[in-house]
Motif scaffolding. Sequence first.
Motif, PDB file in Angstrom:
ATOM      1  N   GLY A 144     -26.011 -89.412 -27.895  1.00 24.84           N
ATOM      2  CA  GLY A 144     -26.009 -90.091 -29.191  1.00 24.84           C
ATOM      3  C   GLY A 144     -24.722 -89.990 -29.968  1.00 24.84           C
ATOM      4  O   GLY A 144     -24.740 -89.908 -31.200  1.00 24.84           O
ATOM      5  N   ALA A 185     -17.262 -84.340 -38.500  1.00 22.07           N
ATOM      6  CA  ALA A 185     -17.471 -85.178 -37.318  1.00 22.07           C
ATOM      7  C   ALA A 185     -16.763 -84.556 -36.106  1.00 22.07           C
ATOM      8  O   ALA A 185     -17.314 -84.518 -35.002  1.00 22.07           O
ATOM      9  N   ALA A 194     -21.816 -91.084 -25.095  1.00 26.38           N
ATOM     10  CA  ALA A 194     -22.260 -92.174 -25.958  1.00 26.38           C
ATOM     11  C   ALA A 194     -23.750 -92.438 -25.820  1.00 26.38           C
ATOM     12  O   ALA A 194     -24.454 -92.597 -26.820  1.00 26.38           O
ATOM     13  N   HIS A 195     -24.240 -92.478 -24.591  1.00 27.10           N
ATOM     14  CA  HIS A 195     -25.634 -92.853 -24.369  1.00 27.10           C
ATOM     15  C   HIS A 195     -26.562 -91.652 -24.235  1.00 27.10           C
ATOM     16  O   HIS A 195     -27.696 -91.692 -24.686  1.00 27.10           O
ATOM     17  N   GLN A 228     -18.772 -81.698 -34.835  1.00 24.44           N
ATOM     18  CA  GLN A 228     -19.921 -82.169 -34.065  1.00 24.44           C
ATOM     19  C   GLN A 228     -19.501 -82.543 -32.648  1.00 24.44           C
ATOM     20  O   GLN A 228     -20.177 -82.210 -31.681  1.00 24.44           O
ATOM     21  N   HIS A 229     -18.357 -83.219 -32.509  1.00 23.27           N
ATOM     22  CA  HIS A 229     -17.885 -83.622 -31.192  1.00 23.27           C
ATOM     23  C   HIS A 229     -17.533 -82.407 -30.337  1.00 23.27           C
ATOM     24  O   HIS A 229     -17.855 -82.360 -29.143  1.00 23.27           O
ATOM     25  N   ARG A 251     -22.521 -92.231 -30.484  1.00 21.94           N
ATOM     26  CA  ARG A 251     -22.053 -93.461 -31.129  1.00 21.94           C
ATOM     27  C   ARG A 251     -22.164 -93.344 -32.646  1.00 21.94           C
ATOM     28  O   ARG A 251     -21.421 -93.969 -33.381  1.00 21.94           O
ATOM     29  N   ARG A 252     -23.115 -92.581 -33.098  1.00 20.36           N
ATOM     30  CA  ARG A 252     -23.292 -92.368 -34.539  1.00 20.36           C
ATOM     31  C   ARG A 252     -23.127 -90.890 -34.838  1.00 20.36           C
ATOM     32  O   ARG A 252     -23.654 -90.040 -34.147  1.00 20.36           O
ATOM     33  N   CYS A 253     -22.414 -90.622 -35.906  1.00 17.91           N
ATOM     34  CA  CYS A 253     -22.172 -89.235 -36.299  1.00 17.91           C
ATOM     35  C   CYS A 253     -23.218 -88.814 -37.335  1.00 17.91           C
ATOM     36  O   CYS A 253     -23.636 -89.601 -38.177  1.00 17.91           O
ATOM     37  N   ARG A 254     -23.618 -87.578 -37.244  1.00 17.88           N
ATOM     38  CA  ARG A 254     -24.609 -87.054 -38.177  1.00 17.88           C
ATOM     39  C   ARG A 254     -24.018 -86.709 -39.523  1.00 17.88           C
ATOM     40  O   ARG A 254     -24.721 -86.655 -40.517  1.00 17.88           O
ATOM     41  N   TYR A 255     -22.732 -86.439 -39.546  1.00 18.39           N
ATOM     42  CA  TYR A 255     -22.097 -85.900 -40.746  1.00 18.39           C
ATOM     43  C   TYR A 255     -21.049 -86.856 -41.283  1.00 18.39           C
ATOM     44  O   TYR A 255     -20.508 -87.679 -40.573  1.00 18.39           O
ATOM     45  N   ARG A 256     -20.742 -86.702 -42.569  1.00 19.59           N
ATOM     46  CA  ARG A 256     -19.683 -87.496 -43.192  1.00 19.59           C
ATOM     47  C   ARG A 256     -18.425 -86.665 -43.265  1.00 19.59           C
ATOM     48  O   ARG A 256     -18.476 -85.469 -43.512  1.00 19.59           O
TER      49      ARG A 256
END
Length: 102
Positions: free
Chosen positions: A36, A48, A32-33, A51-52, A38-43
């Motif tokens: 980054g 998502a 999370a920290h 990305q994870h 907490r916010r995803c780059r993709y829709r």
Amino acid sequence: MQLRVRAEQQTPDWQARYAVRSGVEGTVNEFAHGHGMRRCRYRGQPKAHLQHVFTAIAVNIERLSGLPPSGEATSSRQPTAFQDFLDQHGISRLKSWRAVSS
């Protein structure tokens, strides 16, 4: 109530469960920290998720690269002045502060 909870926290079963939780929470906090997450780059859920997964792979590679190659001993640090003092005077010292229990 609080005394009962504190007494339960001293049991080996509770400490084993909390050790697992502590490790997981540390990993989640790193994601999370530190990365980054907490916010995803993709829709979209599939992107998502990808990305994870890629971030998890990158973190695992980063962790593995910090480990010494298997079979090799880790190089120990030079003793501090205080450790030298204890050794010179024959005073035993603990290997780790974690060995001290309160």
